[in-house]
Design a protein around this motif. Sequence first.
Motif, PDB file in Angstrom:
ATOM      1  N   THR A   1     -39.574 -18.868 -52.979  1.00 56.21           N
ATOM      2  CA  THR A   1     -40.456 -19.997 -53.261  1.00 56.21           C
ATOM      3  C   THR A   1     -39.738 -21.272 -52.818  1.00 56.21           C
ATOM      4  OG1 THR A   1     -39.593 -20.171 -55.507  1.00 56.21           O
ATOM      5  CG2 THR A   1     -41.622 -18.924 -55.219  1.00 56.21           C
ATOM      6  N   ASN A   2     -40.509 -22.214 -52.375  1.00 56.87           N
ATOM      7  CA  ASN A   2     -39.966 -23.472 -51.892  1.00 56.87           C
ATOM      8  C   ASN A   2     -39.379 -24.267 -53.054  1.00 56.87           C
ATOM      9  OD1 ASN A   2     -39.324 -25.523 -50.128  1.00 56.87           O
ATOM     10  ND2 ASN A   2     -41.375 -25.653 -49.245  1.00 56.87           N
ATOM     11  N   ARG A   3     -38.386 -25.059 -52.730  1.00 56.34           N
ATOM     12  CA  ARG A   3     -37.725 -25.851 -53.777  1.00 56.34           C
ATOM     13  C   ARG A   3     -38.703 -26.894 -54.314  1.00 56.34           C
ATOM     14  NH1 ARG A   3     -33.601 -29.593 -50.392  1.00 56.34           N
ATOM     15  NH2 ARG A   3     -35.390 -30.578 -49.433  1.00 56.34           N
ATOM     16  N   GLN A   4     -38.470 -27.263 -55.554  1.00 51.01           N
ATOM     17  CA  GLN A   4     -39.294 -28.271 -56.226  1.00 51.01           C
ATOM     18  C   GLN A   4     -38.372 -29.299 -56.841  1.00 51.01           C
ATOM     19  OE1 GLN A   4     -42.550 -28.425 -56.010  1.00 51.01           O
ATOM     20  NE2 GLN A   4     -42.635 -26.502 -54.881  1.00 51.01           N
ATOM     21  N   PRO A   5     -38.680 -30.523 -57.026  1.00 53.30           N
ATOM     22  CA  PRO A   5     -39.994 -31.114 -56.796  1.00 53.30           C
ATOM     23  C   PRO A   5     -40.218 -31.549 -55.347  1.00 53.30           C
ATOM     24  CG  PRO A   5     -38.575 -32.755 -57.805  1.00 53.30           C
ATOM     25  CD  PRO A   5     -37.783 -31.469 -57.700  1.00 53.30           C
ATOM     26  N   ARG A   6     -39.150 -31.607 -54.518  1.00 50.77           N
ATOM     27  CA  ARG A   6     -39.321 -32.015 -53.116  1.00 50.77           C
ATOM     28  C   ARG A   6     -39.155 -30.782 -52.224  1.00 50.77           C
ATOM     29  NH1 ARG A   6     -36.592 -33.387 -48.735  1.00 50.77           N
ATOM     30  NH2 ARG A   6     -34.534 -33.076 -49.624  1.00 50.77           N
ATOM     31  N   PRO A   7     -40.258 -30.179 -51.800  1.00 53.78           N
ATOM     32  CA  PRO A   7     -40.176 -28.954 -50.986  1.00 53.78           C
ATOM     33  C   PRO A   7     -39.486 -29.204 -49.651  1.00 53.78           C
ATOM     34  CG  PRO A   7     -42.436 -29.404 -51.676  1.00 53.78           C
ATOM     35  CD  PRO A   7     -41.620 -30.598 -52.030  1.00 53.78           C
ATOM     36  N   TYR A   8     -38.922 -28.129 -49.106  1.00 57.46           N
ATOM     37  CA  TYR A   8     -38.347 -28.221 -47.768  1.00 57.46           C
ATOM     38  C   TYR A   8     -39.454 -28.563 -46.784  1.00 57.46           C
ATOM     39  CZ  TYR A   8     -34.287 -25.832 -49.724  1.00 57.46           C
ATOM     40  OH  TYR A   8     -33.210 -25.493 -50.481  1.00 57.46           O
ATOM     41  N   GLU A   9     -39.159 -29.474 -45.864  1.00 55.48           N
ATOM     42  CA  GLU A   9     -40.161 -29.865 -44.870  1.00 55.48           C
ATOM     43  C   GLU A   9     -40.286 -28.839 -43.760  1.00 55.48           C
ATOM     44  OE1 GLU A   9     -39.646 -33.872 -43.500  1.00 55.48           O
ATOM     45  OE2 GLU A   9     -39.180 -34.578 -45.524  1.00 55.48           O
ATOM     46  N   ASP A  10     -39.166 -28.196 -43.427  1.00 60.52           N
ATOM     47  CA  ASP A  10     -39.161 -27.189 -42.359  1.00 60.52           C
ATOM     48  C   ASP A  10     -37.897 -26.340 -42.508  1.00 60.52           C
ATOM     49  OD1 ASP A  10     -37.082 -28.826 -41.393  1.00 60.52           O
ATOM     50  OD2 ASP A  10     -38.380 -29.800 -39.928  1.00 60.52           O
ATOM     51  N   PHE A  11     -37.709 -25.409 -41.597  1.00 57.98           N
ATOM     52  CA  PHE A  11     -36.568 -24.496 -41.693  1.00 57.98           C
ATOM     53  C   PHE A  11     -35.245 -25.232 -41.522  1.00 57.98           C
ATOM     54  CE2 PHE A  11     -33.799 -21.013 -40.221  1.00 57.98           C
ATOM     55  CZ  PHE A  11     -33.939 -20.194 -41.330  1.00 57.98           C
ATOM     56  N   LYS A  12     -35.230 -26.215 -40.648  1.00 58.44           N
ATOM     57  CA  LYS A  12     -34.014 -27.005 -40.437  1.00 58.44           C
ATOM     58  C   LYS A  12     -33.609 -27.710 -41.734  1.00 58.44           C
ATOM     59  CE  LYS A  12     -32.097 -30.385 -37.247  1.00 58.44           C
ATOM     60  NZ  LYS A  12     -32.354 -31.270 -36.129  1.00 58.44           N
ATOM     61  N   ASP A  13     -34.582 -28.232 -42.445  1.00 57.45           N
ATOM     62  CA  ASP A  13     -34.335 -28.882 -43.733  1.00 57.45           C
ATOM     63  C   ASP A  13     -33.735 -27.885 -44.729  1.00 57.45           C
ATOM     64  OD1 ASP A  13     -34.346 -30.840 -45.741  1.00 57.45           O
ATOM     65  OD2 ASP A  13     -36.435 -30.453 -46.271  1.00 57.45           O
ATOM     66  N   PHE A  14     -34.259 -26.662 -44.738  1.00 58.77           N
ATOM     67  CA  PHE A  14     -33.728 -25.607 -45.605  1.00 58.77           C
ATOM     68  C   PHE A  14     -32.263 -25.313 -45.259  1.00 58.77           C
ATOM     69  CE2 PHE A  14     -32.867 -20.980 -45.781  1.00 58.77           C
ATOM     70  CZ  PHE A  14     -32.796 -20.835 -47.153  1.00 58.77           C
ATOM     71  N   LEU A  15     -31.972 -25.147 -43.965  1.00 58.98           N
ATOM     72  CA  LEU A  15     -30.602 -24.847 -43.545  1.00 58.98           C
ATOM     73  C   LEU A  15     -29.631 -25.968 -43.918  1.00 58.98           C
ATOM     74  CD1 LEU A  15     -31.061 -23.216 -40.025  1.00 58.98           C
ATOM     75  CD2 LEU A  15     -30.536 -22.082 -42.185  1.00 58.98           C
ATOM     76  N   SER A  16     -30.110 -27.197 -43.904  1.00 52.68           N
ATOM     77  CA  SER A  16     -29.224 -28.328 -44.216  1.00 52.68           C
ATOM     78  C   SER A  16     -28.746 -28.309 -45.663  1.00 52.68           C
ATOM     79  CB  SER A  16     -29.927 -29.656 -43.915  1.00 52.68           C
ATOM     80  OG  SER A  16     -30.956 -29.892 -44.857  1.00 52.68           O
ATOM     81  N   ASP A  17     -29.417 -27.579 -46.518  1.00 52.97           N
ATOM     82  CA  ASP A  17     -29.015 -27.469 -47.926  1.00 52.97           C
ATOM     83  C   ASP A  17     -27.927 -26.414 -48.157  1.00 52.97           C
ATOM     84  OD1 ASP A  17     -30.121 -29.337 -49.585  1.00 52.97           O
ATOM     85  OD2 ASP A  17     -31.456 -27.945 -50.619  1.00 52.97           O
ATOM     86  N   LEU A  18     -27.708 -25.562 -47.174  1.00 49.74           N
ATOM     87  CA  LEU A  18     -26.752 -24.461 -47.316  1.00 49.74           C
ATOM     88  C   LEU A  18     -25.364 -24.865 -46.865  1.00 49.74           C
ATOM     89  CD1 LEU A  18     -28.936 -21.577 -45.836  1.00 49.74           C
ATOM     90  CD2 LEU A  18     -28.649 -22.184 -48.244  1.00 49.74           C
ATOM     91  N   ARG A  19     -24.395 -24.057 -47.258  1.00 52.04           N
ATOM     92  CA  ARG A  19     -23.042 -24.243 -46.727  1.00 52.04           C
ATOM     93  C   ARG A  19     -23.093 -23.962 -45.231  1.00 52.04           C
ATOM     94  NH1 ARG A  19     -19.891 -21.114 -51.539  1.00 52.04           N
ATOM     95  NH2 ARG A  19     -20.084 -22.811 -53.036  1.00 52.04           N
TER      96      ARG A  19
END
Length: 129
Positions: free
Chosen positions: A99-117
Amino acid sequence: EFCEENEWIKAAAELGVRHWPRAFVGIPFTPHQGRRLLVAASLGAQDRARVQRALVDALQTLSCRTQVSVNVAGCLDEEAGCFQAGGFVCRPARQAWWTNRQPRPYEDFKDFLSDLRVKKAKAIAKQRQ
């Protein structure tokens, strides 16, 4: 299919049967659970059970006559008993739901990757190439 194959390949080799080809009962490339024994909703419980048994018997007959194994993926729990009674081997399925993060969902896959190590993000990005 969305399932682990290694155990089935080993079991087939030990039994001296072919793992492939095989009949697949499910929705290809979709790991969703649902009815696999399609029976008219207008039938009463006894008739529905009779038709389900006939469908399972037909799958067994198909398997025996063609020497092809049958894989039923994602059936409902209420159908699993019918398959087991018909001689099918049941095994638990494992699914991962995201499930997408809340309250500010990831905008795209690149945004998701930027949260990881960095190491993890690089490994995931490499897998997707």
